[in-house]
Write an enzyme that holds these catalytic residues in place. Structure first.
Site, short mmCIF file in Angstrom:
data_model
loop_
_atom_site.label_atom_id
_atom_site.label_comp_id
_atom_site.label_asym_id
_atom_site.label_seq_id
_atom_site.Cartn_x
_atom_site.Cartn_y
_atom_site.Cartn_z
N ARG A 260 -12.78 -4.11 -7.70
CA ARG A 260 -11.32 -4.19 -7.61
C ARG A 260 -10.78 -2.83 -7.19
O ARG A 260 -11.24 -1.79 -7.67
CB ARG A 260 -10.71 -4.61 -8.95
CG ARG A 260 -10.98 -6.05 -9.34
CD ARG A 260 -10.24 -7.04 -8.43
NE ARG A 260 -10.41 -8.42 -8.84
CZ ARG A 260 -11.35 -9.24 -8.38
NH1 ARG A 260 -12.22 -8.79 -7.47
NH2 ARG A 260 -11.43 -10.49 -8.79
N GLU A 288 -3.88 -3.70 -1.69
CA GLU A 288 -4.69 -4.49 -0.77
C GLU A 288 -3.80 -5.46 -0.01
O GLU A 288 -3.19 -6.34 -0.64
CB GLU A 288 -5.75 -5.26 -1.57
CG GLU A 288 -6.81 -5.92 -0.72
CD GLU A 288 -7.92 -6.53 -1.57
OE1 GLU A 288 -8.71 -5.77 -2.15
OE2 GLU A 288 -7.95 -7.76 -1.64
N HIS A 307 -12.03 -7.57 1.88
CA HIS A 307 -12.38 -8.38 0.70
C HIS A 307 -13.24 -9.58 1.08
O HIS A 307 -12.93 -10.74 0.76
CB HIS A 307 -11.09 -8.84 0.01
CG HIS A 307 -11.28 -9.07 -1.47
ND1 HIS A 307 -10.33 -8.72 -2.41
CD2 HIS A 307 -12.31 -9.60 -2.18
CE1 HIS A 307 -10.75 -9.04 -3.62
NE2 HIS A 307 -11.95 -9.57 -3.50
#
Length: 349
Positions: A260, A288, A307
Site C-alpha cells: 500500500r 494513487e 497497481h
C-alpha cells in the site's frame, strides 16, 4: 468443475442457499465464465440477473430480502446497517477478491454474519511480481532500460550510475511477514541470497522455519540491497518508511512497494530517488495515482506500474473458484477455509 463439487449437491447434508453476486460488471465478466456459472447454479439458487452492481435500488432490496449468501468482489459497497436491514436472512459474505476492509463494517460482525475472502489466492500473483521485481532490481534492469532508451547514461556508465548489478550473495529485506511476504520469502529460496525479515508481530521461529532471519527494522534497511514492503495499511503503519528509514538504506539500494502506498512517505522517497542515491519499484503510491508533477514519473531510477501486481485477467479465476469452494463448504455445513474474523481484520491488509 472442481473436484469438491458433489454429484448431487442437493442431497443429504447439503442445501442450495439463495445467493446473489454484487460486483462491478468487469469483475463479473472476468471472474464468472461458463464453468463458474454452471457450478454457481449447481450449488445455489440464483435468480436473474445473477449479479447486481448496486444495493440501494428497489430491485436490490427485493433480492436482499431473500438471500442467505452474498458473493462479492470489486465494486461492492460497504455493508452497513442500512443495507443489512434489507437482508434479514443473510448468513455469509464470500468475497471473491483480497481485502474486505472497505466492505465489512462493524454491523456485519454485530449481526453474526460469516465472512470469507480470497487474500491467499490474490497473494500468489503479487508474490510472483515481487520476486520478479527483486531479481530485476538486483540487475538494475528497469533503470538501465530507461536510461538506455532516453540516452541519460552512456553504456559504460551504468555501474557507476546505478551500482552493482548482481543477485549473487546479496541481502534482501522483507518488511512484513504477511500472506504475501511469506510467499516472497519462500520464492527467494530459489536464489543465492540472504533474506532478512522484519515483523514484530510474528514468532521469530516462524521466520527461521521459512528460511529467513528475523531482524530489527534498522538492520533490514542497512544491510539489504533490496527492501520489499509487505505490511498492512493501518494507522500505526502509515509512513513507516519515512525520511529517517530511507536514510538508513545503502547507496544504490532499491525499495519495492507492492503493498500500500501509505506505508511509504512519498515526499521523502522523491527526495532520495531524485538525488540518485536510492532506486524504487512502485506498484502502489500515495496518493494513487501520483499527481502529474511528481518527479517519480521521470526519474530513470524509478519504475512505476499502476497497481497491477495483484490478480489481473484470468488470474482472478483463482478467487472466484475459491469462493465457489467456500460456497460448497457452507452449503454442506463445513467450516469456511478462508474465514475472516473481526480480530484478524484489525491487522490485515
Amino acid at each position: 468443475m472442481s473436484a469438491l463439487t458433489p454429484a448431487h449437491p442437493s442431497g443429504t447434508g447439503a442445501h442450495r442457499p439463495k445467493a446473489v453476486l454484487v460486483m462491478l460488471p468487469r469483475a463479473f465478466r472476468e471472474q464468472f465464465g461458463p464453468a463458474e456459472h454452471d457450478r454457481l447454479h449447481t450449488l445455489a439458487q440464483v435468480d436473474e440477473p445473477v449479479h447486481l452492481t448496486r444495493l440501494d435500488t428497489a430491485e436490490a432490496h427485493a433480492r436482499l430480502a431473500e438471500v442467505e449468501v452474498l458473493i462479492t468482489s470489486w465494486g461492492c459497497p460497504p455493508l452497513d446497517a442500512e443495507i443489512l436491514d434489507h437482508a434479514p436472512n443473510l448468513s455469509v459474505v464470500l468475497h471473491a477478491a483480497g481485502t474486505v476492509r472497505a466492505l465489512v463494517t462493524p454491523e456485519v460482525w454485530r449481526r453474526g454474519i460469516q465472512v470469507s475472502n480470497c487474500a491467499d489466492e490474490n497473494a500468489i500473483p503479487v508474490a510472483e511480481f515481487t520476486l520478479a521485481a527483486i531479481i530485476m532490481a538486483g540487475k538494475k534492469a528497469p533503470f538501465i532500460a530507461t536510461a538506455a532508451r532516453t540516452g541519460r547514461a552512456a553504456w559504460t556508465d551504468y555501474r557507476k550510475t546505478f551500482g552493482p548489478m548482481t543477485n549473487l550473495d546479496t541481502t534482501v529485506g522483507i518488511i512484513g511477514f504477511s500472506k504475501i511476504g511469506r510467499r516472497v520469502v519462500q520464492r527467494l529460496r530459489t536464489l543465492e541470497v540472504s533474506t532478512l525479515v522484519y515483523d514484530p508481530l510474528v514468532d521469530p521461529e516462524e521466520i527461521r522455519a521459512a528460511g529467513a532471519r528475523p531482524a530489527a527494522l534498522g538492520e533490514v534497511l542497512r544491510q539489504a540491497s533490496t527492501v520489499s514492503v509487505h505490511a498492512p495499511a493501518l494507522p500505526s503503519t502509515r509512513h513507516m518508511i519515512g525520511a529517517a528509514e530511507l536514510a538508513q538504506m545503502a547507496d544504490h539500494a532499491t525499495l519495492i512497494n507492492t503493498a500500500r502506498g501509505s506505508l511509504v512517505d512519498t515526499a521523502a522517497l522523491e527526495t532520495e530517488c531524485a538525488s540518485g542515491r536510492l532506486n524504487a519499484i512502485l506498484d502502489v503510491t500515495d496518493p494513487e495515482p501520483l499527481p502529474p508533477g511528481s518527479v517519480l514519473y521521470d526519474l530513470p531510477n524509478v519504475m512505476l506500474t499502476p497497481h497491477i501486481a495483484g490478480s489481473q485477467g484470468n488470474e482472478t479465476l483463482r478467487m472466484s473458484r475459491n469462493v465457489l469452494d467456500e460456497l460448497q463448504r457452507y452449503a454442506t455445513g463445513q467450516p469456511l477455509r478462508s474465514a475472516v474474523t473481526a480480530t484478524e481484520l484489525e491487522v490485515m491488509a
